[in-house]
Design an enzyme around this catalytic site. Structure first.
Site, short mmCIF file in Angstrom:
data_model
loop_
_atom_site.label_atom_id
_atom_site.label_comp_id
_atom_site.label_asym_id
_atom_site.label_seq_id
_atom_site.Cartn_x
_atom_site.Cartn_y
_atom_site.Cartn_z
NE ARG A 164 -8.73 1.00 -4.77
CZ ARG A 164 -8.08 1.22 -3.63
NH1 ARG A 164 -8.60 0.82 -2.47
NH2 ARG A 164 -6.92 1.86 -3.62
CB CYS A 216 -4.13 2.78 -8.80
SG CYS A 216 -2.76 3.16 -7.70
CD GLU A 287 -8.59 1.53 -8.38
OE1 GLU A 287 -9.50 2.36 -8.52
OE2 GLU A 287 -7.53 1.75 -7.77
N1 EPU Z 1 6.36 0.48 -5.41
C1 EPU Z 1 7.43 0.36 -6.26
N2 EPU Z 1 7.36 0.95 -7.49
C2 EPU Z 1 6.26 1.64 -7.90
C3 EPU Z 1 5.17 1.76 -7.02
C4 EPU Z 1 5.23 1.16 -5.78
O1 EPU Z 1 8.45 -0.26 -5.92
O2 EPU Z 1 6.27 2.13 -9.04
C5 EPU Z 1 6.46 -0.12 -4.07
C6 EPU Z 1 6.48 0.95 -2.97
O3 EPU Z 1 7.78 1.44 -2.78
C7 EPU Z 1 5.95 0.19 -1.79
C8 EPU Z 1 4.95 -0.80 -2.42
O4 EPU Z 1 5.31 -0.90 -3.80
O5 EPU Z 1 6.95 -0.53 -1.18
C9 EPU Z 1 3.51 -0.37 -2.27
O6 EPU Z 1 3.32 0.93 -2.87
P1 EPU Z 1 2.20 1.92 -2.38
O7 EPU Z 1 2.33 2.19 -0.92
O8 EPU Z 1 2.18 3.08 -3.31
O9 EPU Z 1 0.85 1.09 -2.49
P2 EPU Z 1 0.15 0.45 -3.74
O10 EPU Z 1 -0.29 -0.91 -3.31
O11 EPU Z 1 1.00 0.55 -4.97
C10 EPU Z 1 -2.23 1.19 -3.05
C11 EPU Z 1 -3.46 1.74 -3.74
C12 EPU Z 1 -3.41 3.24 -3.85
C13 EPU Z 1 -3.24 3.85 -2.48
C14 EPU Z 1 -1.95 3.29 -1.86
C15 EPU Z 1 -1.70 3.77 -0.45
C16 EPU Z 1 -4.30 0.11 -5.30
C17 EPU Z 1 -4.38 -0.33 -6.73
N3 EPU Z 1 -3.57 1.18 -5.07
O12 EPU Z 1 -1.13 1.38 -3.93
O13 EPU Z 1 -4.67 3.66 -4.36
O14 EPU Z 1 -3.18 5.26 -2.54
O15 EPU Z 1 -2.04 1.83 -1.81
O16 EPU Z 1 -2.62 3.20 0.42
O17 EPU Z 1 -4.91 -0.51 -4.43
C18 EPU Z 1 -5.99 4.25 -6.26
O18 EPU Z 1 -6.79 3.39 -5.88
O19 EPU Z 1 -6.21 4.96 -7.26
C19 EPU Z 1 -4.76 4.42 -5.53
C20 EPU Z 1 -3.81 5.26 -5.91
#
Ligand code: EPU
Length: 293
Positions: A164, A216, A287
């Site tokens: 980011r 996010c 973010e």
């Molecule tokens: N999880 C939870 N509860 C929640 C959300 C997530 O337990 O409410 C767990 C999921 O089950 C999973 C882990 O946390 O085991 C990771 O979740 P996820 O795959 O959704 O990835 P993230 O790290 O939460 C990041 C990016 C997203 C992107 C996804 C997929 C950031 C801040 N967010 O989310 O990007 O779509 O990975 O690659 O880096 C964005 O930048 O706006 C965004 C949505």
């Protein structure tokens, strides 16, 4: 160049929050940039680039900005050489339209970005990433506009990109990513379609992509640590203040349930930060881009 007075941020952002700015300027051709500094000065505001408003949290107040927007129009340059594809794309082009063109041509590399609602310029400026894929990895160069230098290109090697993070190293002043050049690996439309479909359905199952959100809200505090997961463990899934609330599906998304206000969003952000600090010792960093006076 088109000029719109007193544009509403609420109508121009996916979170549907925000008051009116001073003016909105649509850049339609390269020559329009030349008039921009004088125009912004006439309005007495600060220039602010707005793509599709999909990573923006705007305050419900009079906002002293002149919004700079760029027309899309699909890529002006697509060519294939030595087994790879190259494209130059307008900053105002929607990412969705660009990805559809990559799929049609069988160009692989950005499939993980499917479902991100912004423009190519916005995605470059924030180094958008998802599902193991970041835009920066595919960049060959970016064309910028600044008041001092006009339009000029920088090679990818001159740009600093990270999680980011996008830093063109051209100082603190105002800049716009007006075009970007990408390289792709050659694949097949069917394979790309299958990958995009898989990502899209996974995303739809785990993120509230059909609601009014700004993506996010917080950055992940360190690699492998999901801010959403932390907020979930703080009990914030579905937590609401007025008509704003954290998503039931993914706790790092704020949803405007209808008549939400920016003050409610800020209150939720403060609660989230406080709980995360108290429970896990992480200082969450925004973010989303906050637009305030
Ligand atoms: N999880 C939870 N509860 C929640 C959300 C997530 O337990 O409410 C767990 C999921 O089950 C999973 C882990 O946390 O085991 C990771 O979740 P996820 O795959 O959704 O990835 P993230 O790290 O939460 C990041 C990016 C997203 C992107 C996804 C997929 C950031 C801040 N967010 O989310 O990007 O779509 O990975 O690659 O880096 C964005 O930048 O706006 C965004 C949505």
């Amino acid at each position: 160049m088109r000029l719109i007075p007193e544009p509403s941020l609420r109508k121009r952002t996916t979170l549907r929050l925000g008051g009116k700015a001073l003016a909105e300027v649509w850049i339609e051709k390269d020559q329009d940039w030349e008039q921009l500094p004088e125009l912004v000065q006439d309005f007495g505001g600060t220039p602010l680039v707005l793509g599709r408003g999909s990573n923006v949290l705007a305050m419900d107040a009079e906002l002293p900005f002149v919004l700079i927007r760029q027309e899309g129009g699909l890529s002006e340059f697509f060519q294939q050489r030595a087994g790879r594809g190259e494209a130059v794309v307008q900053g105002g082009q929607t990412l969705a339209g660009f990805l559809a063109e990559c799929k049609r041509r069988g160009w692989s590399g950005l499939e993980g970005l499917i479902g991100i609602p912004g423009t190519v310029g916005g995605a470059v400026a924030m180094n958008a990433g998802s599902y193991g894929c970041t835009l920066g990895e595919r960049l060959l160069g970016v064309q910028f506009w600044t008041a001092e230098r006009g339009l000029f290109w920088l090679d990818a090697g001159q740009l600093r990109t990270g999680y980011r993070l996008f830093d063109p190293g051209i100082g603190e002043g105002f800049w716009v990513a007006s075009k970007a050049k990408f390289a792709f690996a050659k694949s097949e439309p069917g394979k790309i379609h299958a990958k995009m479909r898989e990502v899209y359905f996974h995303k739809k199952a785990t993120q509230p992509i059909l609601n009014r959100t700004c993506g996010c809200v917080f950055k992940n505090p360190k690699p492998g640590v999901s801010a959403g997961r932390l907020l979930d463990r703080c009990g914030l899934k579905g937590y609401r203040v007025g008509d704003m609330g954290f998503s039931e599906r993914h706790a790092n998304f704020l949803i405007n349930h209808g008549q939400g206000r920016s003050t409610e969003a800020l209150e939720l952000i403060a609660v989230a930060r406080e709980r995360c600090r108290g429970q896990f010792g992480f200082e969450l960093e925004l973010e989303v881009k906050c637009i305030s006076k």
